[in-house]
Design a protein around this motif. Structure first.
Motif, PDB file in Angstrom:
ATOM      1  N   GLU A   1      10.748   8.896  -6.829  1.00 11.63           N
ATOM      2  CA  GLU A   1      11.738   9.943  -7.049  1.00 11.63           C
ATOM      3  C   GLU A   1      11.074  11.312  -7.117  1.00 11.63           C
ATOM      4  N   SER A   2       9.920  11.395  -7.767  1.00 11.79           N
ATOM      5  CA  SER A   2       9.320  12.726  -7.875  1.00 11.79           C
ATOM      6  C   SER A   2       8.780  13.184  -6.524  1.00 11.79           C
ATOM      7  N   ALA A   3       8.338  12.250  -5.667  1.00 13.80           N
ATOM      8  CA  ALA A   3       7.932  12.658  -4.310  1.00 13.80           C
ATOM      9  C   ALA A   3       9.139  13.200  -3.545  1.00 13.80           C
ATOM     10  N   LEU A   4      10.276  12.542  -3.695  1.00 15.90           N
ATOM     11  CA  LEU A   4      11.486  13.017  -3.015  1.00 15.90           C
ATOM     12  C   LEU A   4      11.929  14.367  -3.584  1.00 15.90           C
TER      13      LEU A   4
ATOM     14  N   ARG B   1      14.203   4.285   1.777  1.00 15.20           N
ATOM     15  CA  ARG B   1      15.590   3.839   1.639  1.00 15.20           C
ATOM     16  C   ARG B   1      15.791   2.788   0.542  1.00 15.20           C
ATOM     17  N   THR B   2      14.702   2.142   0.094  1.00 12.90           N
ATOM     18  CA  THR B   2      14.879   1.123  -0.950  1.00 12.90           C
ATOM     19  C   THR B   2      14.284   1.568  -2.288  1.00 12.90           C
ATOM     20  N   TRP B   3      14.004   2.870  -2.441  1.00  6.75           N
ATOM     21  CA  TRP B   3      13.243   3.286  -3.618  1.00  6.75           C
ATOM     22  C   TRP B   3      13.940   2.942  -4.926  1.00  6.75           C
ATOM     23  N   ARG B   4      15.245   2.930  -4.928  1.00  6.67           N
ATOM     24  CA  ARG B   4      15.948   2.685  -6.201  1.00  6.67           C
ATOM     25  C   ARG B   4      15.808   1.245  -6.694  1.00  6.67           C
TER      26      ARG B   4
ATOM     27  N   GLN C   1       0.809  -1.219   0.000  1.00  9.90           N
ATOM     28  CA  GLN C   1       0.000   0.000   0.000  1.00  9.90           C
ATOM     29  C   GLN C   1       0.843   1.271   0.000  1.00  9.90           C
ATOM     30  N   PHE C   2       1.980   1.250   0.659  1.00  8.08           N
ATOM     31  CA  PHE C   2       2.864   2.413   0.553  1.00  8.08           C
ATOM     32  C   PHE C   2       3.354   2.557  -0.886  1.00  8.08           C
ATOM     33  N   ASN C   3       3.695   1.411  -1.483  1.00  5.92           N
ATOM     34  CA  ASN C   3       4.186   1.428  -2.868  1.00  5.92           C
ATOM     35  C   ASN C   3       3.049   1.230  -3.864  1.00  5.92           C
ATOM     36  N   LYS C   4       1.917   1.818  -3.605  1.00  3.19           N
ATOM     37  CA  LYS C   4       0.804   1.740  -4.558  1.00  3.19           C
ATOM     38  C   LYS C   4       1.299   2.178  -5.934  1.00  3.19           C
ATOM     39  N   ALA C   5       0.820   1.466  -6.947  1.00  2.00           N
ATOM     40  CA  ALA C   5       1.331   1.731  -8.303  1.00  2.00           C
ATOM     41  C   ALA C   5       1.044   3.152  -8.781  1.00  2.00           C
ATOM     42  N   ASP C   6       0.017   3.801  -8.187  1.00  2.00           N
ATOM     43  CA  ASP C   6      -0.297   5.164  -8.645  1.00  2.00           C
ATOM     44  C   ASP C   6       0.510   6.237  -7.904  1.00  2.00           C
ATOM     45  N   GLY C   7       1.371   5.811  -6.974  1.00  2.12           N
ATOM     46  CA  GLY C   7       2.237   6.772  -6.300  1.00  2.12           C
ATOM     47  C   GLY C   7       1.570   7.546  -5.166  1.00  2.12           C
TER      48      GLY C   7
END
Ligand code: B3K
Ligand code: ZN
Length: 873
Positions: free
Chosen positions: A848-851, A834-837, A799-805
């Protein structure tokens, strides 16, 4: 902002030998008068200016040796107070400042928690109380006078021993505390308020009586007894295990409800997040009991590893933290089950530290550079730091390890030390050359060890070829070989270890891998044995090996090492899950390994008597474990599906033994939080979790029934947790009921928040957002924030990594808001990136765009700015 570098360390130009603090409490204008006995450091330059640190202070007056200083004798900035021409010899500087505890939402320095006054000074909070040389290598003796209104602050506490109390007029009173042990400012503490207390005593090994006090909010005294028992157990253990005795007349713990982290080891006056103090059978789970015991121990053990011997600078943080985590792990192993403790620590290490090491926030156990020290209280410094100590012990043996510790305490008592000084003690007592070992402190990243084996039936040799490689991490492209202790056994058909012979001599069981490639040829090997590698997780590395599923299943049954029996099942499950993810992404059904069900099924066999251990066998690798194993192009939804698929198949294959175990393990008799009883509950819940896999009706009904009839909080919370995974009417009814029952208890509401925030259901984010609007939520309280938002961001991969961001956008919004009031907690939440990449391209772009959105904000705290910049670098 300018970074701080280890290479630029210089001793302080001045020393402060004694501090007399006079604190007159007031909600908005607390007056602090500090009399500082200062002298130039003989090691420092002549004619240096004296520059003291300060933050959010209001300077009222300054005197040198009793003579007032004029404004132009001083240079005051928002972060410092400088005397350009201080006296050349010793002098007394008296400073009076005003601070506003009520406006202190950062919870650093002096602040208010539910009306009580309390402090948090590590790492750099003392400068928010008065101007000071706020660095750990300036050690002073503190005398603290606290004055406050008797009605609101009947309890006045600080470090050391109480020397005087009395009335101060106008309904006010005072207390004077004196701490004879020189300490750095980060260990200062003050607490004042109207608190309840539980008292006891401990007689030390030399026969001194120490008064013990645990302070809690009124009405919560009956929830302080487990903490008190844990203090006594810790004191006893440190005497027996390390010969360390307590050194003041009183040891105090105070529970506060607004706290940025778990607890703080201030000398003689530990301040705790109340979550890690309060426990009763009606309100606490087995996990709470275990955490309290461990954290009480950890903070108590700091009295020697941290306080009596402290850190020269903040780069040496692992000197106290890694070592103290190691000590608390050993304590828990002795109090409970050693293998179960080891397994759960390794699970934790892999899930957070390995993840950190594999991403943009990776750093060495001893960093060489920082922008914001508060961002370095990390799993790498703490948990990997503890693994490094454990390897040290493995390499030199337990006797030399104890002798090295004794030498360290003896030689460095009262000093602020470095890692080199610590390691030198072990080099000296063991005769080992430790220079390669020191790389564990300076080189970031998780080493990968590849092991290939070959049996030669003619020569009767078994050859192991081990290759090590540490991947690049930020700022460290090329890595040197590490010294890696490989604890191993060669297991014969009947499960016994064959004798290890290398070059005609007896070898092992620990072999140090020191080069990139190591070949070990074992002789006199009659049959091909099954190698059991890195027993008890002898090094924090990733193992790749040519062990087959057959080898692993054999080890799962026969290995004498309980850790590797568990590891073998995990590895089989992990391989299956990785294959399942690949299959699902290619549109195929995952294929099953029927022998895995058999291995897991043994956990539920009535003959299995160590339930806590069996529960570990039954617990599949987490979604995060699978993500790390896959490493790149990670699709969290596919991982979740593969894991759900496996759970459903286990439910089908093991339906009968699971149901039988669930019934057999039903609670009988009154609740006890002891390790054996907790183990039975853990195994019962593991069975329940599988029984309800896929939302299977009979399992959901059992969970609902357990929820309703639970006679203790562990059963109730765990049943609720199982229910929460499946969108059913029972789930909603149980959640509703829980809020009804416990809505007035914030620590129980935290569990309710956490369970809902962790649910892998499509409406979870909406639910989290609506809970944030409820009166039970409080953005100013870090416990609420962590249970609702932290659990969602760090504990809910799909749910944190929902595909729609949307999950990323949500976290960025919360961090933006929270950064204005509590940057430390805001920066912590951001760790979820920490694991976004390693994510698949679409999610990676959205993360990346949220960061980047955060990076573009005009006003970011040092804490959040540092994480954002490193995450994007
Ligand atoms: N030493 C404290 C942590 C302080 C964190 C400062 N940001 C608790 C502990 O590790 O024991
Ligand atoms: Zn600590």
């Amino acid at each position: 902002p300018r970074p701080v570098r280890l290479a630029e360390y210089r001793p302080s130009d001045f020393l402060i030998d004694a501090v007399h603090l006079d604190v007159s409490l007031d909600p908005e204008a607390t007056r602090v008068t500090a009399r500082l006995a200062i002298r130039p450091n003989p090691l420092g330059p002549e004619n240096a200016a004296l520059k003291l640190d300060g933050e959010d202070l209001n300077l009222v007056s300054a005197e040198i040796d009793g003579a007032p200083l004029r404004v132009d004798d001083l240079d005051v900035t928002p972060s410092s107070l400088t005397l350009p021409n201080p006296p050349r010899g010793p002098f007394e500087l008296t400073l009076t400042t005003l601070v506003d505890p009520s406006a202190n939402t950062r919870l650093m320095g002096l602040y208010r928690s539910n009306g009580a006054y309390c402090t948090q000074c590590e790492a750099e909070g003392f400068r928010r109380i008065t101007y000071f040389l706020d660095r750990p290598d300036v050690l002073a003796v503190y005398t603290t006078r606290i004055e406050g209104p008797e009605a609101e602050t009947p309890i006045l506490l600080s470090n050391g021993n109480l020397v005087e109390t009395g009335p101060a007029g106008d309904g006010r009173h005072f207390a004077v505390w004196h701490d004879p042990h020189p300490k750095p400012s980060y260990l200062f503490a003050l607490v004042a308020g109207d608190l309840g207390v539980v008292e006891d005593a401990f007689v030390t090994m030399s026969g001194r009586r120490v008064a013990l006090k645990v302070f809690v909010e009124h009405g919560k005294e009956d929830r302080a007894h487990h903490a008190m028992e844990s203090i006594k157990a810790s004191m006893r253990w440190d005497e027996e295990t390390f010969g360390r005795e307590y050194d003041l007349d009183v040891f105090m713990v105070v529970a506060v409800s607004y706290f940025n982290m778990g607890a703080m080891e201030n000398k003689g006056l530990n301040v705790f997040n109340d979550k890690y103090v309060l426990a009763s059978p009606e309100t606490a789970t087995d996990g709470d009991y275990a955490n309290i015991e461990a954290i009480i121990a950890h903070e108590y053990f700091h009295n020697w590893t941290g306080n009596r011997i402290t850190c020269r600078d903040w780069f040496q943080l692992c000197l106290k933290e890694g070592l103290t985590v190691f000590r608390d792990q050993e304590f828990t192993s002795d109090m409970r089950s050693r293998p179960v403790k080891r397994i759960s620590d390794v699970r934790g290490l892999r899930s957070v530290q390995f993840a950190e090491d594999a991403g943009p926030l990776a750093h060495p156990v001893r960093p060489q550079i920082y922008h914001e020290i508060n961002n370095f209280y990390t799993p790498t410094v703490y948990e990997k730091g503890a693994e490094v100590i454990r390897m040290l012990k493995t390499l030199i043996g337990p006797e030399a390890f104890r002798a090295g510790m004794d030498l360290y305490f003896d030689r460095h008592d009262g000093q602020a030390c470095t890692i080199e000084q610590f390691i030198a003690c072990f080099a000296e007592v063991s005769g080992h050359d430790m220079s390669q070992f020191l790389r564990w402190y300076d080189q970031a990243g998780t080493p990968e060890v590849d092991i290939r084996t070959a049996y030669d039936p003619d020569r009767k040799t078994f050859t192991i070829d081990a290759t090590q490689k540490t991947p690049p991490t930020p700022g460290q492209q090329f890595k040197q070989a590490m010294v890696i202790p490989l604890a191993l056994g060669l297991v014969d058909e009947d499960g016994s270890d064959i004798p290890l012979v290398v070059g005609g001599a007896h070898a092992g069981p620990v072999i140090a891998l020191t080069a990139e490639n190591t070949r070990i040829v074992f002789e006199n090997v009659e049959r091909r044995p099954v190698p059991s590698l890195f027993r008890n997780f002898s090094a924090p590395v990733k193992l790749r090996s040519d062990q087959t599923v057959e080898d692993l299943l054999f080890l799962a049954r026969k290995d004498s090492d309980p850790f590797n029996r568990w590891q073998a099942v995990q590895t089989v499950a992990l391989r299956g899950l990785v294959a399942g993810v690949a299959a699902l992404r290619e549109g195929r059904e995952p294929t099953e390994e029927p022998r895995l069900a058999e291995a897991i099924g043994r956990a539920f066999d009535p003959a299995e008597t160590d339930c806590a251990y069996a529960a570990q066998i039954a617990a599949l690798p987490s979604e995060g474990d699978v993500a790390r194993e896959i490493g790149e192009d990670v699709d969290p939804d596919a991982i979740h599906s593969a894991r759900s698929y496996l759970k459903a198949s286990l439910r089908q294959r093991l339906a009968e033994p699971l149901a039988a175990a669930f019934d057999r393990l039903a609670e009988r008799g009154p609740y006890s939080p002891d390790a054996a009883a907790a183990g039975r509950r853990a195994l019962k819940i593991a069975a329940l979790d599988l029984l309800a896999a896929g939302g299977e009706r009979s399992g959901v009904e059992r969970a609902f029934d357990l929820y309703k009839t639970a006679s203790n909080m562990t059963d109730r919370v765990m049943a609720l947790q199982v229910l929460s995974l499946h969108a059913t009417a029972e789930r909603e009814e149980a959640l509703e009921d829980f809020a009804q029952r416990y809505g007035t208890d914030p620590l129980l509401i935290d569990k309710w928040f956490l369970i809902q925030a962790s649910a892998p259901l499509p409406d979870t984010l909406d639910r989290v957002q609506s809970l944030m609007a409820s009166p039970l939520f409080d953005m100013k309280n870090p416990n609420r924030v962590r249970s609702l938002i932290g659990a969602f961001a760090s504990g809910n991969p799909t749910q944190f990594n929902k595909a729609d961001g949307r999950g990323y956008g949500f976290l960025a919004d919360v961090v933006t808001e929270l950064d204005a009031t509590n940057p430390q907690v805001a920066a912590r939440l951001l760790g979820a990136f920490r694991t976004w990449r390693s994510l698949e391209p679409q999610r990676r772009r959205l993360a990346e765009s949220a960061l980047q959105r955060l990076a573009a904000l005009p006003r970011l705290s040092a804490d959040v700015g540092d994480i954002v910049r490193r995450a994007l670098a």
